[in-house]
Design a protein around this motif. Sequence first.
Motif, PDB file in Angstrom:
ATOM      1  N   GLU A 402       0.726  -1.285  -0.034  1.00  0.00           N
ATOM      2  CA  GLU A 402       0.228  -0.021   0.051  1.00  0.00           C
ATOM      3  C   GLU A 402       0.885   1.335  -0.028  1.00  0.00           C
ATOM      4  N   ARG A 403       1.930   1.219   0.449  1.00  0.00           N
ATOM      5  CA  ARG A 403       2.948   2.065   0.598  1.00  0.00           C
ATOM      6  C   ARG A 403       3.971   2.356  -0.456  1.00  0.00           C
ATOM      7  N   GLY A 404       3.797   1.304  -1.554  1.00  0.00           N
ATOM      8  CA  GLY A 404       4.560   1.196  -2.598  1.00  0.00           C
ATOM      9  C   GLY A 404       6.053   0.906  -2.277  1.00  0.00           C
ATOM     10  N   PRO A 416       7.809  -6.456  -8.427  1.00  0.00           N
ATOM     11  CA  PRO A 416       7.855  -5.216  -9.174  1.00  0.00           C
ATOM     12  C   PRO A 416       7.497  -4.078  -8.610  1.00  0.00           C
ATOM     13  N   ALA A 417       7.616  -2.960  -9.137  1.00  0.00           N
ATOM     14  CA  ALA A 417       7.368  -1.626  -8.498  1.00  0.00           C
ATOM     15  C   ALA A 417       5.800  -1.450  -9.060  1.00  0.00           C
ATOM     16  N   PRO A 418       5.094  -0.594  -8.489  1.00  0.00           N
ATOM     17  CA  PRO A 418       3.618  -0.263  -8.799  1.00  0.00           C
ATOM     18  C   PRO A 418       3.586   0.447  -9.960  1.00  0.00           C
ATOM     19  N   PRO A 419       2.802   0.190 -11.141  1.00  0.00           N
ATOM     20  CA  PRO A 419       2.643   0.831 -12.178  1.00  0.00           C
ATOM     21  C   PRO A 419       2.540   2.458 -12.020  1.00  0.00           C
ATOM     22  N   PRO A 420       2.731   2.949 -13.301  1.00  0.00           N
ATOM     23  CA  PRO A 420       2.671   4.407 -13.193  1.00  0.00           C
ATOM     24  C   PRO A 420       1.249   5.095 -12.872  1.00  0.00           C
ATOM     25  N   ALA A 421       0.333   4.442 -13.272  1.00  0.00           N
ATOM     26  CA  ALA A 421      -1.074   4.925 -13.088  1.00  0.00           C
ATOM     27  C   ALA A 421      -1.039   4.920 -11.434  1.00  0.00           C
ATOM     28  N   TRP A 422      -0.485   3.758 -10.483  1.00  0.00           N
ATOM     29  CA  TRP A 422      -0.430   3.927  -9.201  1.00  0.00           C
ATOM     30  C   TRP A 422       0.136   5.349  -8.524  1.00  0.00           C
ATOM     31  N   HIS A 423       1.502   5.467  -9.154  1.00  0.00           N
ATOM     32  CA  HIS A 423       2.083   6.465  -8.680  1.00  0.00           C
ATOM     33  C   HIS A 423       1.198   7.969  -9.127  1.00  0.00           C
ATOM     34  N   GLU A 424       0.785   8.008 -10.242  1.00  0.00           N
ATOM     35  CA  GLU A 424       0.079   8.938 -10.489  1.00  0.00           C
ATOM     36  C   GLU A 424      -0.968   9.492  -9.635  1.00  0.00           C
ATOM     37  N   ALA A 434      -6.541  18.368  -3.844  1.00  0.00           N
ATOM     38  CA  ALA A 434      -6.958  17.167  -4.371  1.00  0.00           C
ATOM     39  C   ALA A 434      -8.422  17.047  -4.093  1.00  0.00           C
ATOM     40  N   GLU A 435      -9.163  16.370  -5.026  1.00  0.00           N
ATOM     41  CA  GLU A 435     -10.779  16.259  -4.849  1.00  0.00           C
ATOM     42  C   GLU A 435     -11.154  14.893  -3.974  1.00  0.00           C
ATOM     43  N   ALA A 436     -11.870  14.822  -3.560  1.00  0.00           N
ATOM     44  CA  ALA A 436     -12.474  13.396  -2.751  1.00  0.00           C
ATOM     45  C   ALA A 436     -12.385  12.467  -3.650  1.00  0.00           C
ATOM     46  N   GLY A 437     -12.826  12.289  -4.840  1.00  0.00           N
ATOM     47  CA  GLY A 437     -12.756  11.399  -5.937  1.00  0.00           C
ATOM     48  C   GLY A 437     -11.494  10.797  -5.972  1.00  0.00           C
ATOM     49  N   GLU A 438     -10.639  11.794  -6.238  1.00  0.00           N
ATOM     50  CA  GLU A 438      -8.929  11.497  -6.481  1.00  0.00           C
ATOM     51  C   GLU A 438      -8.608  10.740  -5.204  1.00  0.00           C
ATOM     52  N   VAL A 439      -8.741  11.192  -3.802  1.00  0.00           N
ATOM     53  CA  VAL A 439      -8.390  10.585  -2.774  1.00  0.00           C
ATOM     54  C   VAL A 439      -8.849   8.986  -2.521  1.00  0.00           C
ATOM     55  N   ARG A 440     -10.153   8.736  -2.879  1.00  0.00           N
ATOM     56  CA  ARG A 440     -10.528   7.625  -2.986  1.00  0.00           C
ATOM     57  C   ARG A 440      -9.974   6.634  -4.146  1.00  0.00           C
ATOM     58  N   ARG A 441      -9.847   7.314  -5.176  1.00  0.00           N
ATOM     59  CA  ARG A 441      -9.083   6.331  -6.307  1.00  0.00           C
ATOM     60  C   ARG A 441      -7.700   6.024  -5.706  1.00  0.00           C
ATOM     61  N   ALA A 442      -6.953   6.900  -5.190  1.00  0.00           N
ATOM     62  CA  ALA A 442      -5.623   6.527  -4.649  1.00  0.00           C
ATOM     63  C   ALA A 442      -5.706   5.316  -3.458  1.00  0.00           C
ATOM     64  N   ARG A 443      -6.783   5.710  -2.793  1.00  0.00           N
ATOM     65  CA  ARG A 443      -6.758   4.634  -1.714  1.00  0.00           C
ATOM     66  C   ARG A 443      -7.156   3.349  -2.274  1.00  0.00           C
ATOM     67  N   ALA A 445      -6.394   2.337  -5.149  1.00  0.00           N
ATOM     68  CA  ALA A 445      -5.156   1.617  -5.875  1.00  0.00           C
ATOM     69  C   ALA A 445      -4.206   1.108  -4.971  1.00  0.00           C
ATOM     70  N   ALA A 446      -4.002   1.825  -3.787  1.00  0.00           N
ATOM     71  CA  ALA A 446      -3.104   1.258  -2.653  1.00  0.00           C
ATOM     72  C   ALA A 446      -3.691   0.113  -2.214  1.00  0.00           C
ATOM     73  N   ARG A 447      -4.823   0.010  -2.061  1.00  0.00           N
ATOM     74  CA  ARG A 447      -5.567  -1.315  -1.521  1.00  0.00           C
ATOM     75  C   ARG A 447      -5.064  -2.427  -2.577  1.00  0.00           C
ATOM     76  N   ASP A 448      -5.378  -2.151  -3.788  1.00  0.00           N
ATOM     77  CA  ASP A 448      -5.409  -3.310  -4.910  1.00  0.00           C
ATOM     78  C   ASP A 448      -4.069  -3.581  -4.883  1.00  0.00           C
ATOM     79  N   TRP A 449      -2.944  -2.680  -4.495  1.00  0.00           N
ATOM     80  CA  TRP A 449      -1.517  -3.019  -4.998  1.00  0.00           C
ATOM     81  C   TRP A 449      -0.977  -3.848  -3.516  1.00  0.00           C
ATOM     82  N   GLY A 450      -1.671  -3.344  -2.099  1.00  0.00           N
ATOM     83  CA  GLY A 450      -1.340  -4.247  -1.147  1.00  0.00           C
ATOM     84  C   GLY A 450      -1.855  -5.847  -1.208  1.00  0.00           C
ATOM     85  N   ARG A 451      -3.057  -5.949  -1.787  1.00  0.00           N
ATOM     86  CA  ARG A 451      -3.494  -7.359  -2.069  1.00  0.00           C
ATOM     87  C   ARG A 451      -2.721  -8.268  -3.010  1.00  0.00           C
ATOM     88  N   PHE A 452      -1.898  -7.170  -3.905  1.00  0.00           N
ATOM     89  CA  PHE A 452      -0.966  -8.085  -4.984  1.00  0.00           C
ATOM     90  C   PHE A 452       0.390  -8.515  -3.994  1.00  0.00           C
TER      91      PHE A 452
END
Length: 554
Positions: A402-404, A416-424, A434-443, A445-452
């Motif tokens: 989740e922290r990358g 592997p490193a998280p993909p560019p979309a994760w970093h963006e 940052a808008e609320a939607g962007e924060v939700r998407r980032a969270r 993405a972090a959870r998804d990468w944490g599951r990986f």
Amino acid sequence: MEVVVTPRGEQVVLDGEPCGRETLPFEALPGRVRDLETEHAPRWVLSDTARVYPQLVTAGVRIARSHDLRLARAVLDPGHASDGAWDAPAHETREPTLLDGLAPELTADDLLAEHRRQRAAVADSPAPGRLRLLLAAESAGALAATEMSHDGLPWDRAVHDQVLTDLLGPRPHPGTRPRVLEALAAQVRDRVSAPSLNPDSAPELLRALQSAGLEVDSTRKHELQRLDHPVIAPLLEYKRLARLLAANGWTWLDEWVRPLPGTAADGRAPGRFHPEYVVSGVVTGRWATSGGGALQLPKQIRRAVVADAGWRFVVADAAQLEPRVLAAMAGDEAMASAARGSDLYQGLVDQGVVDTRAHAKVAMLGALYGSTSGEAGRLMPRLMRAYPRATGVVEEAARDGERGTPVRTWLGRPSPAPPPAWHEAQRRAGQEDAEAGEVRRARQAARDWGRFTRNFVVQGTAAEWASCWLADLRGRLRSLGAGRTWSGPDGRIGPHLVFFLHDEVVVHTPADVADEVAEAVRAAAGTAGQLLFGTFPVEFPVEVSVVETYADAD
């Protein structure tokens, strides 16, 4: 004692003890390797086993030990593993092509320098012993993969043809559907009132279903199964049989199953399936294939995998491998105790962690894959209380992801490193406006990468155990065959590996030594556990069957 092998066009350079530096014609390589292998048994340093070893195996030469520079580079330097001359396709032949010379060729000095760099990188790593074991297992797996691709899996073409005929009808003319598929297609068209529908076209099919009043967003199986409509049954059956035809139909049979030398090439003669394995083709270290679909053989087709007369298959698979690996990684003795015997899930029930075996499986898969909702989410707290060390390993890996932060398997393969979309997504969420939607998407993405990363450490370590199992078994089979001679339709001598699927191996063996091979399989599994985890008391039982047909082992 090591010898570096460098292909250079029509020549090859050998460098190292005991041969010094030799340059010889490529066609002379098999004889020279055979002599050195017999007299000195060196470790052969190969730029890419998949490019060099097939020519040796075809010439009847097999080596015991190797170091694959390309596979090692992918582990030690994953960010730069495939640049320049190292970015080469596997299974390249020695036949010249118009592409020759487009990539820079590696010289003997290049390979020697890369080998020195890799040895230094291993020596400077936090756990050099583990990393050496990983690279040795990877390299041995590459040898086994080449040998299995060359030898092939025994295949009865007549049985395969009969399976297809029973399910689909007689083989159709090119460009037409088999009789059973055409009949099912007609039912689908009739029940959605779409007489010109092509059910193989997902967009057409989706439009037809929606026009018939069905509320669907896709034609996926799980979405169709929840619907109650006369079209669903024939449509699901059509999709099932169409997948079989596409993946393992008559065209596949013609392309991938070659008749044995000296037999009639009439499409029904016994043959061999020659898949193209890709060692560590998945980021976790699991194998993949670049052709033939060997890792997805449906059960119906396994009836065609028939041992030669007087021979047998020894089929073995490791029971509940990933949970056992997790217990060993964590040093969780309570979970290791539950794993004693052949059924870890029943062990969880016996320890009172959950009430049924089904719940034990759901809870364990939830821990491995990060399921937080439904039944898995409800059961996870019980698992965490009972096995805090084991669940702590995957929880920590998830938090790192989740922290990358990269994670590593037990032997040291990096994620592997998280993909560019994760970093963006994280960058946007970190901005003051940052808008609320962007924060939700980032969270998310972090959870998804944490599951990986949660699953990466366990699946990758399970792949390492399986690689060690395969490597040790390959050595045992070589020893078992030494000094003894058997004959088979394809001229093979002695028991040999013919199939590998994540946690399952298949050995083709003369019937009179099948029991010895079965014992070798079990012993190799025990050795793999000791190599990775020392004396930690976790068991890795394997279920072994001695059968004439692969389907009988299911």
